[in-house]
Design an enzyme around this catalytic site. Structure first.
Site, mmCIF file in Angstrom:
data_model
loop_
_atom_site.group_PDB
_atom_site.id
_atom_site.type_symbol
_atom_site.label_atom_id
_atom_site.label_comp_id
_atom_site.label_asym_id
_atom_site.label_seq_id
_atom_site.Cartn_x
_atom_site.Cartn_y
_atom_site.Cartn_z
ATOM 1 N N GLU A 71 4.139 11.986 -10.704
ATOM 2 C CA GLU A 71 4.436 12.123 -12.127
ATOM 3 C C GLU A 71 3.473 11.222 -12.894
ATOM 4 O O GLU A 71 3.216 10.095 -12.486
ATOM 5 C CB GLU A 71 5.877 11.678 -12.396
ATOM 6 C CG GLU A 71 6.256 11.593 -13.854
ATOM 7 C CD GLU A 71 7.643 10.980 -14.065
ATOM 8 O OE1 GLU A 71 8.109 11.007 -15.208
ATOM 9 O OE2 GLU A 71 8.236 10.458 -13.088
ATOM 10 N N HIS A 115 0.840 -1.194 0.000
ATOM 11 C CA HIS A 115 0.000 0.000 0.000
ATOM 12 C C HIS A 115 0.877 1.247 0.000
ATOM 13 O O HIS A 115 2.067 1.178 0.268
ATOM 14 C CB HIS A 115 -0.963 0.018 1.195
ATOM 15 C CG HIS A 115 -0.304 0.136 2.524
ATOM 16 N ND1 HIS A 115 0.212 -0.947 3.203
ATOM 17 C CD2 HIS A 115 -0.058 1.215 3.299
ATOM 18 C CE1 HIS A 115 0.729 -0.544 4.339
ATOM 19 N NE2 HIS A 115 0.588 0.776 4.427
ATOM 20 N N HIS A 144 9.577 11.171 -5.868
ATOM 21 C CA HIS A 144 8.203 11.216 -6.359
ATOM 22 C C HIS A 144 7.706 9.806 -6.651
ATOM 23 O O HIS A 144 8.481 8.861 -6.656
ATOM 24 C CB HIS A 144 8.103 12.073 -7.628
ATOM 25 C CG HIS A 144 8.841 11.512 -8.800
ATOM 26 N ND1 HIS A 144 10.199 11.665 -8.960
ATOM 27 C CD2 HIS A 144 8.426 10.792 -9.872
ATOM 28 C CE1 HIS A 144 10.583 11.069 -10.077
ATOM 29 N NE2 HIS A 144 9.519 10.519 -10.650
#
Length: 140
Positions: free
Chosen positions: A116, A8, A67
């Site tokens: 992204e 998760h 990211h």
């Protein structure tokens, strides 16, 4: 030891309602449960969790390249970028890239977590690097 796939993703958020709205509208995540300080979503089979945390530093990581990237189809890319703009999402300046490295848009959620949407694959990236980045060492 064998590690499976990602179990998760959890993000600390300051405003649960604002974040729920963001993840539903930007990612199309399906809200599964909402509590006073948490929300769980199904994001195309990924368990996404939001937990409220008020008093934590939120700005430091924004200055890094850290990211999470999600795949989007090349033919959907322009529409995806337009949708981000329509939703008022904070779109970040992208880095310069060769067209063989495919297309990306970087953006943040309301708490500064960086994401992204990318049209390429790992194989695309490796193929590009093998042809251009002769200083790199590749392994099988």
């Amino acid at each position: 030891m064998r590690i499976g796939g990602i179990n998760h993703l959890t993000f600390s958020v300051s405003d649960l309602e604002k974040s729920i709205h963001f993840y539903q509208n930007v990612f199309g995540a399906k809200l599964l449960v909402k509590g006073r300080n948490l929300a769980y979503f199904d994001l195309n089979g990924i368990w996404l969790a939001l937990n409220v945390q008020q008093d934590i530093p939120r700005n430091d990581i924004q200055h890094s390249y850290t990211h999470i990237a999600f795949s989007v189809k090349e033919e959907d890319f322009d529409h995806v970028v337009e949708k981000l703009k329509e939703l008022g999402v904070n779109i970040l300046p992208g880095r310069e890239r060769d067209e063989r490295d495919k297309r990306s848009v970087y953006f943040t959620d309301p708490d500064g977590h960086k994401f992204e949407f990318h049209t390429g694959t790992l194989n695309d990236r490796l193929s590009y690097y093998k042809s251009e980045m002769h200083h790199m060492q590749f392994f099988d």
